[in-house]
Enzyme design. Structure first.
Site, PDB file in Angstrom:
ATOM      1  CE  LYS A   1     -10.233   0.637   3.295  1.00 31.85           C
ATOM      2  NZ  LYS A   1      -8.974   1.306   1.685  1.00 31.85           N
TER       3      LYS A   1
ATOM      4  CD1 TRP B   1      -2.458   1.696   0.986  1.00 31.85           C
ATOM      5  CD2 TRP B   1      -2.094   1.912   2.719  1.00 31.85           C
ATOM      6  NE1 TRP B   1      -3.217   2.385   1.219  1.00 31.85           N
ATOM      7  CE2 TRP B   1      -3.369   2.157   2.222  1.00 31.85           C
ATOM      8  CE3 TRP B   1      -1.643   1.718   3.412  1.00 31.85           C
ATOM      9  CZ2 TRP B   1      -3.130   3.940   3.249  1.00 31.85           C
ATOM     10  CZ3 TRP B   1      -2.076   2.661   4.673  1.00 31.85           C
ATOM     11  CH2 TRP B   1      -3.018   3.496   4.233  1.00 31.85           C
TER      12      TRP B   1
ATOM     13  CG  ASP C   1      -1.991  -2.489   7.252  1.00 33.16           C
ATOM     14  OD1 ASP C   1      -3.349  -2.676   7.939  1.00 33.16           O
ATOM     15  OD2 ASP C   1      -1.859  -1.709   6.333  1.00 33.16           O
TER      16      ASP C   1
HETATM   17  N1  KET Z   1      -3.296  -0.975   5.046  1.00 28.67           N
HETATM   18  C1  KET Z   1      -3.880  -1.208   3.873  1.00 28.67           C
HETATM   19  C2  KET Z   1      -3.510  -2.082   3.693  1.00 28.67           C
HETATM   20  C3  KET Z   1      -5.145  -0.307   4.073  1.00 28.67           C
HETATM   21  O1  KET Z   1      -5.100  -0.490   1.955  1.00 28.67           O
HETATM   22  C4  KET Z   1      -5.617   0.517   4.027  1.00 28.67           C
HETATM   23  C5  KET Z   1      -6.561   1.780   3.157  1.00 28.67           C
HETATM   24  C6  KET Z   1      -4.954   1.545   5.428  1.00 28.67           C
HETATM   25  C7  KET Z   1      -4.356   0.136   6.120  1.00 28.67           C
HETATM   26  C8  KET Z   1      -5.904   2.482   5.603  1.00 28.67           C
HETATM   27  O2  KET Z   1      -6.772   2.773   6.242  1.00 28.67           O
HETATM   28  P1  KET Z   1      -7.679   3.271   6.644  1.00 28.67           P
HETATM   29  O3  KET Z   1      -8.803   4.526   6.323  1.00 28.67           O
HETATM   30  O4  KET Z   1      -6.741   4.212   8.148  1.00 28.67           O
HETATM   31  O5  KET Z   1      -8.151   2.565   8.287  1.00 28.67           O
HETATM   32  N2  KET Z   1      -6.347   1.606   1.943  1.00 28.67           N
HETATM   33  C9  KET Z   1      -7.021   2.596   0.991  1.00 28.67           C
HETATM   34  C10 KET Z   1      -7.431   3.626   1.320  1.00 28.67           C
HETATM   35  C11 KET Z   1      -6.178   4.352   0.991  1.00 28.67           C
HETATM   36  O6  KET Z   1      -5.389   5.154   0.475  1.00 28.67           O
HETATM   37  O7  KET Z   1      -6.374   5.540   2.061  1.00 28.67           O
HETATM   38  C12 KET Z   1      -6.410   2.435  -0.290  1.00 28.67           C
HETATM   39  O8  KET Z   1      -5.475   1.191  -0.839  1.00 28.67           O
HETATM   40  O9  KET Z   1      -7.181   2.628  -1.302  1.00 28.67           O
END
Ligand code: KET
Length: 449
Positions: free
Chosen positions: A295, A178, A259
């Site tokens: 998510k 990511w 994660d």
């Molecule tokens: N870890 C991974 C692997 C991940 O894809 C995300 C979010 C997060 C943590 C963090 O999400 P949070 O909203 O802080 O709980 N990914 C999507 C959104 C982003 O980039 O913020 C994405 O990859 O589209």
């Protein structure tokens, strides 16, 4: 370990101070040297405090920062007036109608919270809502987890997955990963290296490379692992491979930092998607766990998540928690109340919990059916190439293998938005938009080789 593009990381001083606190948690961390694959174009500039001569603004010399590679896709999408535009950039669930989804069970929980006159808006403790923390640990580690029963888990409520990672810090990240991972950790004043993960030739796991790189990591290194539904590749190790990774990491004293942003989204089952994590808890060893409800409960903007640290003993867990408070207090003082209350309301009630798992399964199933539909559509068009990875990969994303030129072409000609690495969010797709996407992919791969 010798990753290709290693560069020295310079931490801003405030972050360096915070990371000094974080380092109390992990006293024997390896020498901190470098970050790889970080988006070097988006370096944070330190703020001046005085205007340079002839300028009226203290901030006039600051450069324009680029948009975020993931969230910036939505910015560009929003500006596009085309009626056929499709946003497959950010990993956010959409319905068949392309609309954001608030789960029914979440609406119900919110209604219950609103109707409860005894609820107040006091500050939470630094560590967040205690019941939320307990239930979150149970959700990821399992109700019968020995670590929980022996009080070896310190859990703090954090600002979603990102905040949990940021509070936890120190790690090694897979390549690719990511896009925000290297930045979060580099800005915590830490040094980040990558290990091999994805093999573009097979569009699968580079398991040999992964084991080689982990074998040569210095003892005491922290290794970031995606619990399930690896982002961006959609490629997860098998259970056998996880077992080999676990044995290697434990034998080399490498500390796992999981994660978990997609529990329930990979297979549709919360327990199945936590298997990798639970294997590492079952061996009695220590680990860090960053959990997000963005998510799987659709609570994106509520910023609700948790960091759990599984410790060797109950008294260590108490000390770890006390140190986490030192990290959190100057960072954001204490976490927000609303999202954690929603989660606790749902997790504590078995009927609401069941309702949630059904809604979660429906989201996961819709994503899986999108994979099949996209695969079938490309096959029926005779699009050159083997597209079986679309149905083999799991989770929210397909790592298509399209190059950045093809991605740009599809945006230009078809108003289809995705990240430049060719990742598409399957959750952004619907039966209605599959033909449009397939036409675009077909044109891209036949016209731009
Ligand atoms: N870890 C991974 C692997 C991940 O894809 C995300 C979010 C997060 C943590 C963090 O999400 P949070 O909203 O802080 O709980 N990914 C999507 C959104 C982003 O980039 O913020 C994405 O990859 O589209």
């Amino acid at each position: 370990m010798a990753p290709a593009n290693v560069r020295a990381a310079q931490a801003p001083s405030a972050d360096r101070r915070l990371s000094t606190l974080v380092r109390h948690l992990l006293p024997s961390s390896p020498r901190r040297t470098a970050a790889t694959a970080a988006d070097t174009s988006a370096t944070l500039e330190s703020f001046p405090t005085m205007a340079s001569q002839g300028s009226s603004s203290v901030f006039a010399a600051l450069a324009q920062a680029p948009e975020d590679p993931i969230l910036g896709v939505t910015v560009a999408y929003n500006k596009d007036p085309s009626p056929v535009k499709v946003n497959l950039g950010v990993g956010a669930y959409r319905t068949e109608e392309g609309k954001p989804l608030v789960l029914k069970v979440v609406r119900r929980a919110e209604q219950m919270l609103i109707n409860n006159p005894s609820r107040v808006k006091e500050y939470l403790p630094i560590t967040g809502l205690a019941e939320f923390n307990k239930l979150s640990a149970k959700l990821i580690f399992g109700a019968d987890s020995p670590a929980i029963q022996e009080n070896r888990v310190a859990t703090v409520q954090c600002l979603s997955g990102t905040g949990s990672l940021r509070v936890g810090a120190h790690y090694l990240h897979p390549q690719p990963t990511w896009g925000n991972h290297p930045k979060v950790f580099t800005l915590s004043g830490l040094t980040v290296r990558s290990y091999r993960y994805y093999d573009p030739a097979t569009r699968g796991l580079d398991f040999k490379g992964l084991l080689e790189d982990l074998s040569s990591a210095p003892s005491g290194s922290i290794v970031l692992l995606h619990a399930c539904a690896h982002n961006p590749t959609g490629v997860d190790p098998t259970i056998d491979q996880w077992e080999q990774i676990r044995q290697l990491m434990r034998s080399k004293s490498l500390l796992p930092f999981f994660d978990s942003a997609y529990q329930g989204f990979a297979s549709g089952s919360l327990d199945k998607d936590a298997r990798s994590v639970r294997m590492f808890v079952a061996d009695g060893g220590e680990l860090l766990m960053a959990q997000s409800y963005a998510k799987n409960m659709g609570l994106y903007g509520e910023r609700v998540g948790a960091l759990s640290i599984v410790c060797g003993s109950a008294d260590v867990a108490v000390r770890v928690e006390s140190q986490l408070k030192l990290v959190i207090r100057p960072m954001y003082s204490n976490p927000p109340l609303h999202g954690a209350s929603i989660v606790a309301t749902i997790l504590r009630d078995s009927e609401m919990f069941n309702e949630w798992t059904l809604e979660l399964k429906a989201m996961a199933d819709r994503i899986i059916s999108m994979r099949q539909q996209l695969f079938d559509a490309l096959k029926s068009r005779g699009t050159p190439g083997d597209w079986s990875h679309i149905i083999k990969q799991i989770g929210m994303f397909t790592f298509t293998g399209l190059n950045s030129e093809q991605v740009a072409f599809m945006r230009q000609e078809y108003h289809i938005y995705m990240t430049s690495d060719g990742r598409i969010s399957m959750a952004g797709l619907s039966t209605r938009t599959v033909p449009h996407l397939s036409d675009a992919i077909h044109a891209a791969v036949t016209q731009l080789k």
